[in-house]
Design a protein around this motif. Structure first.
Motif, PDB file in Angstrom:
ATOM      1  N   UNK A   1       0.841  -1.203   0.000  1.00 17.30           N
ATOM      2  CA  UNK A   1       0.000   0.000   0.000  1.00 17.30           C
ATOM      3  C   UNK A   1       0.873   1.249   0.000  1.00 17.30           C
ATOM      4  N   UNK A   2       1.932   1.199   0.775  1.00 23.09           N
ATOM      5  CA  UNK A   2       2.851   2.332   0.829  1.00 23.09           C
ATOM      6  C   UNK A   2       3.535   2.533  -0.517  1.00 23.09           C
ATOM      7  N   UNK A   3       3.972   1.447  -1.129  1.00 18.38           N
ATOM      8  CA  UNK A   3       4.642   1.532  -2.430  1.00 18.38           C
ATOM      9  C   UNK A   3       3.701   2.081  -3.499  1.00 18.38           C
ATOM     10  N   UNK A   4       2.435   1.710  -3.441  1.00 18.67           N
ATOM     11  CA  UNK A   4       1.490   2.203  -4.451  1.00 18.67           C
ATOM     12  C   UNK A   4       1.192   3.685  -4.267  1.00 18.67           C
TER      13      UNK A   4
ATOM     14  N   UNK B   1       3.517   5.882  -3.630  1.00 22.79           N
ATOM     15  CA  UNK B   1       4.744   6.627  -3.963  1.00 22.79           C
ATOM     16  C   UNK B   1       4.494   7.489  -5.205  1.00 22.79           C
ATOM     17  N   UNK B   2       4.999   8.729  -5.182  1.00 19.90           N
ATOM     18  CA  UNK B   2       4.837   9.607  -6.329  1.00 19.90           C
ATOM     19  C   UNK B   2       6.026  10.565  -6.403  1.00 19.90           C
ATOM     20  N   UNK B   3       5.982  11.474  -7.350  1.00 16.47           N
ATOM     21  CA  UNK B   3       7.083  12.428  -7.530  1.00 16.47           C
ATOM     22  C   UNK B   3       7.268  13.337  -6.309  1.00 16.47           C
ATOM     23  N   UNK B   4       6.180  13.632  -5.628  1.00 18.83           N
ATOM     24  CA  UNK B   4       6.256  14.528  -4.483  1.00 18.83           C
ATOM     25  C   UNK B   4       6.909  13.859  -3.273  1.00 18.83           C
ATOM     26  N   UNK B   5       6.518  12.611  -2.964  1.00 19.15           N
ATOM     27  CA  UNK B   5       7.004  11.974  -1.744  1.00 19.15           C
ATOM     28  C   UNK B   5       8.125  10.959  -1.968  1.00 19.15           C
ATOM     29  N   UNK B   6       8.468  10.679  -3.208  1.00 21.90           N
ATOM     30  CA  UNK B   6       9.442   9.622  -3.506  1.00 21.90           C
ATOM     31  C   UNK B   6      10.796   9.806  -2.850  1.00 21.90           C
TER      32      UNK B   6
END
Length: 123
Positions: free
Chosen positions: A23-26, A28-33
């Motif tokens: 769930x955490x991996x899904x 993930x995005x440019x902002x929080x990566x």
């Protein structure tokens, strides 16, 4: 850095469980990566893996610090992780008692409340 990241992610998955990790991996995005990489590599890859303490020991330390600082959502997540890492309900109860003694009764009360919620969800 890659080894530390991989080690950290393995410890994170082991501690928090596959469902949490996925769930955490899904999310993930440019902002929080970048911040997620920092957490995985630094907190888990260096902090958890960088010394003589076992994951079980680290879990006990983390849940007491989170209870002491009132970080309830993270505390509940790490209580599950502590159980995954082999901590018993009796050890968690003792850790929350220590929180109450050294950090104040309100922190201990919230620690107990959170532990009871997590234990009831797992049971």
């Amino acid at each position: 850095m890659t080894d530390r990241l991989e080690t950290g992610r393995a410890i994170l998955r082991q501690t928090m469980g596959d469902e949490y990790f996925e769930a955490r991996a899904s999310g993930r995005n440019d902002f929080n990566g970048h911040y997620r990489d920092l957490i995985d590599g630094y907190c888990f890859g260096e902090g958890w893996a960088g010394g003589p303490l076992t994951p079980r020991d680290c879990s006990l330390l983390v849940i007491t610090m989170l209870a002491t600082t009132g970080r309830v959502p993270e505390l509940r997540a790490h209580l599950r992780g502590a159980l995954n890492n082999g901590c018993t309900p009796e050890e968690i109860r003792h850790a929350m008692t220590m929180v109450g003694i050294y950090a104040g009764i309100p922190a201990g009360v919230e620690g107990f409340r959170s532990a009871e919620i997590v234990l009831a969800e797992i049971d």
